[in-house]
Design a protein around this motif. Structure first.
Motif, PDB file in Angstrom:
ATOM      1  N   VAL A   1       0.851  -0.998  -0.075  1.00 37.78           N
ATOM      2  CA  VAL A   1       0.042  -0.008  -0.182  1.00 37.78           C
ATOM      3  C   VAL A   1       0.862   1.144  -0.006  1.00 37.78           C
ATOM      4  CG1 VAL A   1      -1.867   1.374   1.577  1.00 37.78           C
ATOM      5  CG2 VAL A   1      -1.788  -1.022   1.269  1.00 37.78           C
ATOM      6  N   ASN A   2       1.902   1.068   0.903  1.00 36.72           N
ATOM      7  CA  ASN A   2       2.714   2.395   0.946  1.00 36.72           C
ATOM      8  C   ASN A   2       4.202   1.908   1.336  1.00 36.72           C
ATOM      9  OD1 ASN A   2       2.527   1.653   3.754  1.00 36.72           O
ATOM     10  ND2 ASN A   2       1.190   3.390   4.088  1.00 36.72           N
ATOM     11  N   HIS A   3       5.313   2.697   1.333  1.00 37.24           N
ATOM     12  CA  HIS A   3       6.693   2.443   1.628  1.00 37.24           C
ATOM     13  C   HIS A   3       7.046   1.441   0.506  1.00 37.24           C
ATOM     14  CE1 HIS A   3       6.409   4.534   5.275  1.00 37.24           C
ATOM     15  NE2 HIS A   3       5.253   3.756   5.504  1.00 37.24           N
ATOM     16  N   LYS A   4       6.513   1.405  -0.773  1.00 36.23           N
ATOM     17  CA  LYS A   4       7.137   0.546  -1.669  1.00 36.23           C
ATOM     18  C   LYS A   4       8.487   0.376  -1.848  1.00 36.23           C
ATOM     19  CE  LYS A   4       2.753   1.220  -4.251  1.00 36.23           C
ATOM     20  NZ  LYS A   4       2.255   0.021  -4.458  1.00 36.23           N
ATOM     21  N   LYS A   5       9.127   1.568  -1.960  1.00 34.86           N
ATOM     22  CA  LYS A   5      10.681   1.357  -2.066  1.00 34.86           C
ATOM     23  C   LYS A   5      11.384   0.676  -0.883  1.00 34.86           C
ATOM     24  CE  LYS A   5      10.515   5.619  -5.128  1.00 34.86           C
ATOM     25  NZ  LYS A   5      11.141   6.735  -5.163  1.00 34.86           N
ATOM     26  N   LYS A   6      10.723   1.019   0.152  1.00 31.46           N
ATOM     27  CA  LYS A   6      11.762   0.524   1.494  1.00 31.46           C
ATOM     28  C   LYS A   6      11.317  -1.165   1.552  1.00 31.46           C
ATOM     29  CE  LYS A   6      11.274   4.474   4.437  1.00 31.46           C
ATOM     30  NZ  LYS A   6      10.185   4.866   5.432  1.00 31.46           N
ATOM     31  N   LEU A   7      10.209  -1.314   1.221  1.00 30.88           N
ATOM     32  CA  LEU A   7       9.858  -2.726   1.263  1.00 30.88           C
ATOM     33  C   LEU A   7      10.380  -3.467  -0.159  1.00 30.88           C
ATOM     34  CD1 LEU A   7       5.898  -2.583   2.121  1.00 30.88           C
ATOM     35  CD2 LEU A   7       7.978  -3.111   3.638  1.00 30.88           C
ATOM     36  N   ALA A   8      10.565  -2.916  -1.208  1.00 32.23           N
ATOM     37  CA  ALA A   8      11.225  -3.758  -2.330  1.00 32.23           C
ATOM     38  C   ALA A   8      12.839  -3.837  -1.898  1.00 32.23           C
ATOM     39  CB  ALA A   8      11.065  -2.885  -3.524  1.00 32.23           C
ATOM     40  N   LEU A   9      13.241  -2.760  -1.364  1.00 33.81           N
ATOM     41  CA  LEU A   9      14.643  -2.877  -0.956  1.00 33.81           C
ATOM     42  C   LEU A   9      14.791  -3.937   0.139  1.00 33.81           C
ATOM     43  CD1 LEU A   9      15.840   0.651  -1.493  1.00 33.81           C
ATOM     44  CD2 LEU A   9      16.482  -1.202  -2.879  1.00 33.81           C
ATOM     45  N   ALA A  10      13.742  -4.123   0.894  1.00 37.80           N
ATOM     46  CA  ALA A  10      13.807  -4.909   2.168  1.00 37.80           C
ATOM     47  C   ALA A  10      13.847  -6.456   1.471  1.00 37.80           C
ATOM     48  CB  ALA A  10      12.546  -4.896   3.011  1.00 37.80           C
ATOM     49  N   ILE A  11      13.291  -6.521   0.245  1.00 40.46           N
ATOM     50  CA  ILE A  11      13.248  -8.023  -0.169  1.00 40.46           C
ATOM     51  C   ILE A  11      14.830  -8.209  -0.637  1.00 40.46           C
ATOM     52  CG2 ILE A  11      12.388  -9.470  -2.205  1.00 40.46           C
ATOM     53  CD1 ILE A  11      10.393  -9.257   0.064  1.00 40.46           C
ATOM     54  N   GLY A  12      15.346  -7.064  -1.238  1.00 42.01           N
ATOM     55  CA  GLY A  12      16.713  -7.230  -1.899  1.00 42.01           C
ATOM     56  C   GLY A  12      17.518  -7.707  -0.780  1.00 42.01           C
ATOM     57  N   ALA A  13      17.444  -7.129   0.444  1.00 39.76           N
ATOM     58  CA  ALA A  13      18.402  -7.399   1.717  1.00 39.76           C
ATOM     59  C   ALA A  13      18.120  -8.673   2.302  1.00 39.76           C
ATOM     60  CB  ALA A  13      18.161  -6.431   2.742  1.00 39.76           C
ATOM     61  N   PHE A  14      16.633  -9.319   2.097  1.00 40.52           N
ATOM     62  CA  PHE A  14      16.494 -10.518   2.645  1.00 40.52           C
ATOM     63  C   PHE A  14      17.212 -11.498   1.619  1.00 40.52           C
ATOM     64  CE2 PHE A  14      13.815 -14.425   2.171  1.00 40.52           C
ATOM     65  CZ  PHE A  14      13.745 -14.984   3.468  1.00 40.52           C
ATOM     66  N   PHE A  15      17.227 -11.470   0.441  1.00 43.52           N
ATOM     67  CA  PHE A  15      17.591 -12.258  -0.537  1.00 43.52           C
ATOM     68  C   PHE A  15      19.275 -12.184  -0.470  1.00 43.52           C
ATOM     69  CE2 PHE A  15      13.290 -12.901  -2.307  1.00 43.52           C
ATOM     70  CZ  PHE A  15      13.321 -14.248  -2.421  1.00 43.52           C
ATOM     71  N   LEU A  16      19.900 -10.959  -0.202  1.00 40.07           N
ATOM     72  CA  LEU A  16      21.103 -10.494  -0.027  1.00 40.07           C
ATOM     73  C   LEU A  16      21.814 -11.510   1.286  1.00 40.07           C
ATOM     74  CD1 LEU A  16      23.906  -9.532  -0.486  1.00 40.07           C
ATOM     75  CD2 LEU A  16      23.309  -7.374   0.906  1.00 40.07           C
ATOM     76  N   PHE A  17      20.897 -11.678   2.423  1.00 39.81           N
ATOM     77  CA  PHE A  17      21.239 -12.237   3.396  1.00 39.81           C
ATOM     78  C   PHE A  17      21.411 -13.829   3.167  1.00 39.81           C
ATOM     79  CE2 PHE A  17      19.961 -14.347   7.180  1.00 39.81           C
ATOM     80  CZ  PHE A  17      20.962 -13.923   8.162  1.00 39.81           C
ATOM     81  N   GLY A  18      20.280 -14.193   2.355  1.00 38.33           N
ATOM     82  CA  GLY A  18      20.497 -15.678   2.038  1.00 38.33           C
ATOM     83  C   GLY A  18      21.734 -16.122   1.273  1.00 38.33           C
ATOM     84  N   GLY A  19      21.863 -14.785  -0.001  1.00 34.48           N
ATOM     85  CA  GLY A  19      23.116 -15.169  -0.546  1.00 34.48           C
ATOM     86  C   GLY A  19      24.257 -15.208   0.263  1.00 34.48           C
ATOM     87  N   ILE A  20      24.594 -14.569   1.164  1.00 35.21           N
ATOM     88  CA  ILE A  20      25.822 -14.445   2.129  1.00 35.21           C
ATOM     89  C   ILE A  20      25.661 -15.565   2.883  1.00 35.21           C
ATOM     90  CG2 ILE A  20      26.737 -13.549   4.405  1.00 35.21           C
ATOM     91  CD1 ILE A  20      25.477 -10.636   3.142  1.00 35.21           C
ATOM     92  N   ILE A  21      24.769 -16.309   3.385  1.00 40.34           N
ATOM     93  CA  ILE A  21      24.452 -17.633   3.979  1.00 40.34           C
ATOM     94  C   ILE A  21      25.064 -18.507   3.032  1.00 40.34           C
ATOM     95  CG2 ILE A  21      23.112 -19.439   4.930  1.00 40.34           C
ATOM     96  CD1 ILE A  21      21.797 -16.941   6.202  1.00 40.34           C
ATOM     97  N   SER A  22      24.476 -18.494   1.787  1.00 39.65           N
ATOM     98  CA  SER A  22      24.625 -19.410   0.474  1.00 39.65           C
ATOM     99  C   SER A  22      26.343 -19.542   0.364  1.00 39.65           C
ATOM    100  CB  SER A  22      23.964 -19.147  -0.417  1.00 39.65           C
ATOM    101  OG  SER A  22      24.364 -20.160  -1.346  1.00 39.65           O
ATOM    102  N   VAL A  23      27.063 -18.370   0.188  1.00 41.02           N
ATOM    103  CA  VAL A  23      28.338 -18.307  -0.305  1.00 41.02           C
ATOM    104  C   VAL A  23      29.283 -18.766   0.676  1.00 41.02           C
ATOM    105  CG1 VAL A  23      27.969 -16.825  -2.046  1.00 41.02           C
ATOM    106  CG2 VAL A  23      28.729 -16.029   0.001  1.00 41.02           C
ATOM    107  N   SER A  24      28.672 -18.404   1.847  1.00 41.05           N
ATOM    108  CA  SER A  24      29.522 -18.956   3.228  1.00 41.05           C
ATOM    109  C   SER A  24      29.496 -20.502   3.458  1.00 41.05           C
ATOM    110  CB  SER A  24      29.055 -18.467   4.528  1.00 41.05           C
ATOM    111  OG  SER A  24      29.019 -16.920   4.415  1.00 41.05           O
ATOM    112  N   SER A  25      28.523 -21.041   3.007  1.00 41.05           N
ATOM    113  CA  SER A  25      28.302 -22.520   3.459  1.00 41.05           C
ATOM    114  C   SER A  25      28.537 -23.387   1.969  1.00 41.05           C
ATOM    115  CB  SER A  25      26.975 -22.817   3.833  1.00 41.05           C
ATOM    116  OG  SER A  25      25.951 -22.569   2.975  1.00 41.05           O
ATOM    117  N   HIS A  26      28.555 -22.893   1.057  1.00 38.44           N
ATOM    118  CA  HIS A  26      28.775 -23.669  -0.326  1.00 38.44           C
ATOM    119  C   HIS A  26      29.988 -23.140  -1.143  1.00 38.44           C
ATOM    120  CE1 HIS A  26      24.508 -23.909   0.022  1.00 38.44           C
ATOM    121  NE2 HIS A  26      24.755 -24.959  -0.483  1.00 38.44           N
ATOM    122  N   PRO A  27      31.065 -23.892  -1.673  1.00 37.97           N
ATOM    123  CA  PRO A  27      32.316 -23.582  -2.180  1.00 37.97           C
ATOM    124  C   PRO A  27      31.872 -22.795  -3.449  1.00 37.97           C
ATOM    125  CG  PRO A  27      32.028 -25.770  -2.210  1.00 37.97           C
ATOM    126  CD  PRO A  27      30.855 -25.342  -1.447  1.00 37.97           C
TER     127      PRO A  27
END
Length: 142
Positions: free
Chosen positions: A82-108
């Protein structure tokens, strides 16, 4: 619907859609670009032992999965919020970035792939998604 509830739902649906896109691309990747002869990606240990067999082309689909999943999740969230579209879209990016950091930390993976993946697949794709969605919505308002 309550804006907070709708925004929470938007983020939840964005994470689900992004994750589904990500996993779908990962699942089809080996049928398009077969694993190297003798490579084992079923376990972390198998991957660690055979990562030296992988070429740059084998990292194309993981990057595409991470970028497309983040983009789809951010688009979904920005469209549904409804609102805060930019913040929420970037939060999705941050969420997946966190998953990516975990992934590269655990997978060669090679350092070049780790850097490209973490720098270009998450926050830039979320930013691109919100720019496209917000631009599209502004056109419809006139």
């Amino acid at each position: 619907m309550n804006p907070f509830l709708r925004n929470t739902l938007a983020v939840t649906v964005g994470i689900i859609i992004g994750s589904l896109i990500n996993m779908s691309i990962i699942l089809i990747s080996s049928s398009i670009i077969p694993l190297p002869e003798g490579a084992d990606n079923r376990t972390i240990q198998g991957l660690q032992k055979t990562i030296h067999l992988f070429e740059a082309k084998h990292f194309l689909f993981p990057f595409l999965a991470h970028a497309a999943g983040t983009f789809a999740g951010a688009v979904t969230t920005a469209l549904l919020a409804v609102n805060h579209k930019k913040k929420l879209a970037l939060a999705i990016g941050a969420f997946f970035l966190f998953g990516g950091i975990i992934s590269v930390s655990s997978h060669p993976s090679p350092t070049w792939f780790t850097l490209i993946d973490l720098v270009f697949a998450y926050i830039p794709m979320a930013y691109l998604a919100l720019k496209l969605v917000c631009k599209k919505q502004l056109k419809f308002e006139y």
